[in-house]
Design a protein around this motif. Structure first.
Motif, PDB file in Angstrom:
ATOM      1  N   UNK A  72     -15.645  17.643  10.784  1.00 29.96           N
ATOM      2  CA  UNK A  72     -14.814  18.896  11.124  1.00 29.96           C
ATOM      3  C   UNK A  72     -14.313  19.437   9.796  1.00 29.96           C
ATOM      4  N   UNK A  82     -11.416  20.198   8.841  1.00 31.59           N
ATOM      5  CA  UNK A  82     -10.262  19.442   8.051  1.00 31.59           C
ATOM      6  C   UNK A  82     -10.708  17.959   8.456  1.00 31.59           C
ATOM      7  N   UNK A  83     -10.360  17.014   7.473  1.00 27.57           N
ATOM      8  CA  UNK A  83     -10.862  15.460   7.468  1.00 27.57           C
ATOM      9  C   UNK A  83     -10.296  15.024   8.606  1.00 27.57           C
ATOM     10  N   UNK A  84      -9.031  15.332   9.108  1.00 25.36           N
ATOM     11  CA  UNK A  84      -8.483  14.678  10.333  1.00 25.36           C
ATOM     12  C   UNK A  84      -8.354  13.156  10.361  1.00 25.36           C
ATOM     13  N   UNK A  85      -8.216  12.866   9.039  1.00 24.95           N
ATOM     14  CA  UNK A  85      -8.114  11.278   9.198  1.00 24.95           C
ATOM     15  C   UNK A  85      -6.724  10.856   9.756  1.00 24.95           C
ATOM     16  N   UNK A  86      -6.636   9.689  10.477  1.00 26.54           N
ATOM     17  CA  UNK A  86      -5.388   9.065  10.893  1.00 26.54           C
ATOM     18  C   UNK A  86      -4.165   8.926   9.946  1.00 26.54           C
ATOM     19  N   UNK A  87      -3.229   9.517   9.591  1.00 25.08           N
ATOM     20  CA  UNK A  87      -2.362   8.993   8.716  1.00 25.08           C
ATOM     21  C   UNK A  87      -1.801   7.575   8.626  1.00 25.08           C
ATOM     22  N   UNK A  88      -1.845   7.118  10.061  1.00 25.47           N
ATOM     23  CA  UNK A  88      -1.372   5.672  10.146  1.00 25.47           C
ATOM     24  C   UNK A  88      -2.351   4.606   9.887  1.00 25.47           C
ATOM     25  N   UNK A  89      -3.760   5.151   9.844  1.00 23.29           N
ATOM     26  CA  UNK A  89      -4.639   4.259   9.515  1.00 23.29           C
ATOM     27  C   UNK A  89      -5.111   4.046   7.914  1.00 23.29           C
ATOM     28  N   UNK A  91     -12.291   3.370  13.671  1.00 23.95           N
ATOM     29  CA  UNK A  91     -11.922   3.957  14.718  1.00 23.95           C
ATOM     30  C   UNK A  91     -13.162   4.209  15.820  1.00 23.95           C
ATOM     31  N   UNK A  92     -14.095   4.864  15.532  1.00 23.10           N
ATOM     32  CA  UNK A  92     -15.259   5.068  16.353  1.00 23.10           C
ATOM     33  C   UNK A  92     -15.991   3.682  16.819  1.00 23.10           C
ATOM     34  N   UNK A 139     -14.472   1.145  17.238  1.00 27.29           N
ATOM     35  CA  UNK A 139     -13.517   0.361  18.444  1.00 27.29           C
ATOM     36  C   UNK A 139     -14.090   1.141  19.594  1.00 27.29           C
ATOM     37  N   UNK A 158      -4.336   4.634   1.930  1.00 32.68           N
ATOM     38  CA  UNK A 158      -3.949   5.415   3.101  1.00 32.68           C
ATOM     39  C   UNK A 158      -4.347   6.787   2.934  1.00 32.68           C
ATOM     40  N   UNK A 161      -3.096   9.787   2.539  1.00 37.60           N
ATOM     41  CA  UNK A 161      -2.233  10.552   1.858  1.00 37.60           C
ATOM     42  C   UNK A 161      -2.530  10.027   0.302  1.00 37.60           C
ATOM     43  N   UNK A 189     -16.943   8.003   8.223  1.00 39.71           N
ATOM     44  CA  UNK A 189     -16.375   7.993   9.761  1.00 39.71           C
ATOM     45  C   UNK A 189     -17.545   8.564  10.548  1.00 39.71           C
TER      46      UNK A 189
END
Lengths: 258, 289
Positions: free
Chosen positions: A86, A88-95, A103-104, A106, A135, A137, A151
């Motif tokens: 996409x 935006x990278x849209x990475x999960x900040x908590x991972x 993620x995919x 899993x 992380x 950020x 990803x």
């Protein structure tokens, strides 16, 4: 002859809105072959993103026939035919970066023992080795986008769909990522569908440029690139490049006047 | 550490104003006593008397401090007069109510987010629940839980605390669970993710910052609920009950000491929840604040 990977015939998509029907796509015909790098270019509202989403099975055409690997887009999605990137990278900040790429894997139920191999391979591909434990950020915007490409590559789909992946990045970073994307494409032999509104980006990357125009969203020109597969950044100053860019511009203008 | 100066300044200013007010309000009694005895009151008499009456209208800060000291450090904590003993009871109620509140808030929010029916039926009731004065509801809850046979007052008090604390959790969790944007949801669709994956891998982790923010509000609400429950259920123990006893038996010292003990306890609770939030944020890869 080999069957095209993505085959669209008379694809229509009409959204019903309160202001009446909106023809997002009308009569779209396109064949994408294995290993093609296809760019979709056009002004806002021309349906380029919508068409990509149709290929991904995120939207369903209201008419025509669209197949991906010979299946419906829905089936293709379920058989993990493509990775999607996409804007935006849209990475999960908590991972961590590794966690995000995992993620995919899993969700698709890859055996745990294979995760590490997949993750290491794609981290190498996007040149983020050594950043796996960071992380999101802690990474720059360009690196985050590379991680999101990793990803999308992690589960080894043959098709990579990218919706203005570098649209939010500055030009210098964009140039670098374009160059890397070409290398990645050469290394992996994937079929890539790439939405952009930058003419130089489309010409630089593609083997096939699809020019689209709005109201109703349709294809106005399909340009087979004559540029050699090996493309240094300064190919953009060559006559060939400028000629193709000119034809894209003409196509965009023609669509605009119609 | 640079925040300490403004805080100290304000506290000092409040103490000065407090002493002034104590002097003014307690002087009436001193004058009355002097008039009855037919003696004159000098300024220094007035000053010393207003600062050490045993049942002042407004106790001076040092009186409250010494009462607090006496009832915490000097008393055995098994004594009913010990603020630590009473505070522990309130703390237990608060924590029990807090846990109930979290469980109920998170559960309701999950139902509301995952099902349309839940959204349409539960949310209005959750909002209405907060418009009913808890003081009116408290006795009913006590009677009902007695009828069910819960034995002690602990359960009804915790229910009252939970009644106040579930709401901030619910509202924040609904917001948090719906916080992932369309792009995030589309990404998971491209993986062919099941609804359970969307919930456990995206919605729930996304809601955590909202959850932690709500905990601070919820623990304060639970504490207020616990104290109000003690006040309004004719309880005989807990800080709320001590406040009531202090006011009913004309023991302003007990009342004020209980009030300050409550304030200190509430501050500690919020500090603890805040520290927990920070640690959790760190664990979830957050930037150090």
């Amino acid at each position: 002859m080999k069957k095209p990977v993505i085959d669209a015939q008379n694809v229509d998509l009409t959204f019903q809105t309160n202001d009446g029907p909106v023809h997002a796509l009308k009569n779209v015909n396109l064949e994408i072959n294995k290993g093609d790098f296809v760019s979709f270019i056009g002004p806002s509202g021309c349906g380029k993103t919508t068409f990509l989403r149709c290929i991904a099975g995120l939207e369903t055409p209201t008419g025509g026939r669209l197949t991906v690997n010979g299946m419906t887009p829905e089936e293709a999605r379920k058989s993990r035919a493509y990775g999607y990137v996409f804007q935006a990278a849209g990475l999960y900040p908590w991972r961590t970066i590794r966690g995000n790429i995992q993620l995919p894997l899993e969700i698709m139920g890859f055996p745990k023992s294979e995760w590490k191999g997949h993750i290491d391979r794609v981290l190498d591909l996007v040149d983020l080795r050594g950043f796996g434990k960071k992380f999101p950020w802690q990474l720059s915007g360009g690196m985050q986008q590379r991680a999101s490409i990793a990803r999308a590559l992690a589960f080894d789909a043959d098709i990579l769909l990218m919706d203005e992946p570098f649209g939010a990045l500055d030009e210098i970073v964009r140039d670098k990522l374009n160059e890397e994307l070409l290398k990645l494409w050469a290394a992996t032999q994937k079929t890539i569908g790439f939405v952009t509104h930058s003419i130089p980006e489309a010409v630089y990357l593609s083997t096939k440029i699809v020019v689209m125009s709005p109201r109703p969203g349709r294809i106005t020109d399909v340009i087979e690139s004559t540029l050699p597969p090996d493309r240094p950044l300064d190919i953009r100053d060559s006559e060939e490049f400028i000629k193709i860019a000119h034809r894209v511009r003409e196509g965009l203008r023609a669509g605009h006047d119609a | 550490m640079k925040n300490i100066l403004p805080i100290v300044t304000i506290v000092l200013a409040l103490i000065v104003i407090w002493y002034g007010a104590a002097f003014k309000m307690n002087s009436t009694w001193t004058y009355d006593q002097a008039a009855r005895a037919g003696t004159e009151v000098t300024f220094s008499d007035l000053l010393s008397d207003t600062m050490q009456q045993s049942r002042p209208l407004l106790p001076a800060p040092h009186q409250i401090a010494s009462e607090l000291w006496n009832t915490t450090v000097e008393k055995k904590i098994t004594s009913k007069r010990s603020m630590v003993y009473q505070g522990m009871i309130t703390l237990k109620t608060t924590l029990l109510g807090f846990v109930f509140g979290i469980v109920i808030g998170v559960a309701l929010a999950t139902v509301i987010v995952l099902s349309r029916v839940g959204r349409l039926t539960l949310m209005p009731w959750a909002i209405i629940s907060q418009t009913i004065p808890i003081v009116a509801l408290a006795p009913i809850i006590v009677v009902l839980s007695n009828a069910v046979g819960t034995g002690t007052l602990m359960v009804p008090k915790a229910i009252i605390a939970a009644y106040l604390s579930f709401y901030p959790v619910l509202v924040s969790m609904v917001k948090g669970l719906t916080s992932p944007d369309q792009m995030q949801l589309d990404l998971l669709r491209t993986y062919g993710a099941r609804q359970s994956d969307v919930f456990w891998k995206l919605r729930l982790p996304s809601s955590m910052p909202y959850f932690f923010a709500s905990l601070k509000v919820a623990v304060a609400a639970s504490f207020v609920g616990a104290v109000v429950a003690e006040l309004s259920t004719s309880a005989i123990s807990g800080l709320g009950a001590r406040m009531l006893i202090g006011s009913q038996f004309g023991e302003p010292m007990i009342m004020w000491a209980a009030l300050f003990a409550a304030a200190i306890l509430a501050g500690l609770l919020i500090f603890l929840v805040g520290s927990f939030e920070k640690a959790a944020r760190h664990l979830m890869g957050g930037r150090a604040l």
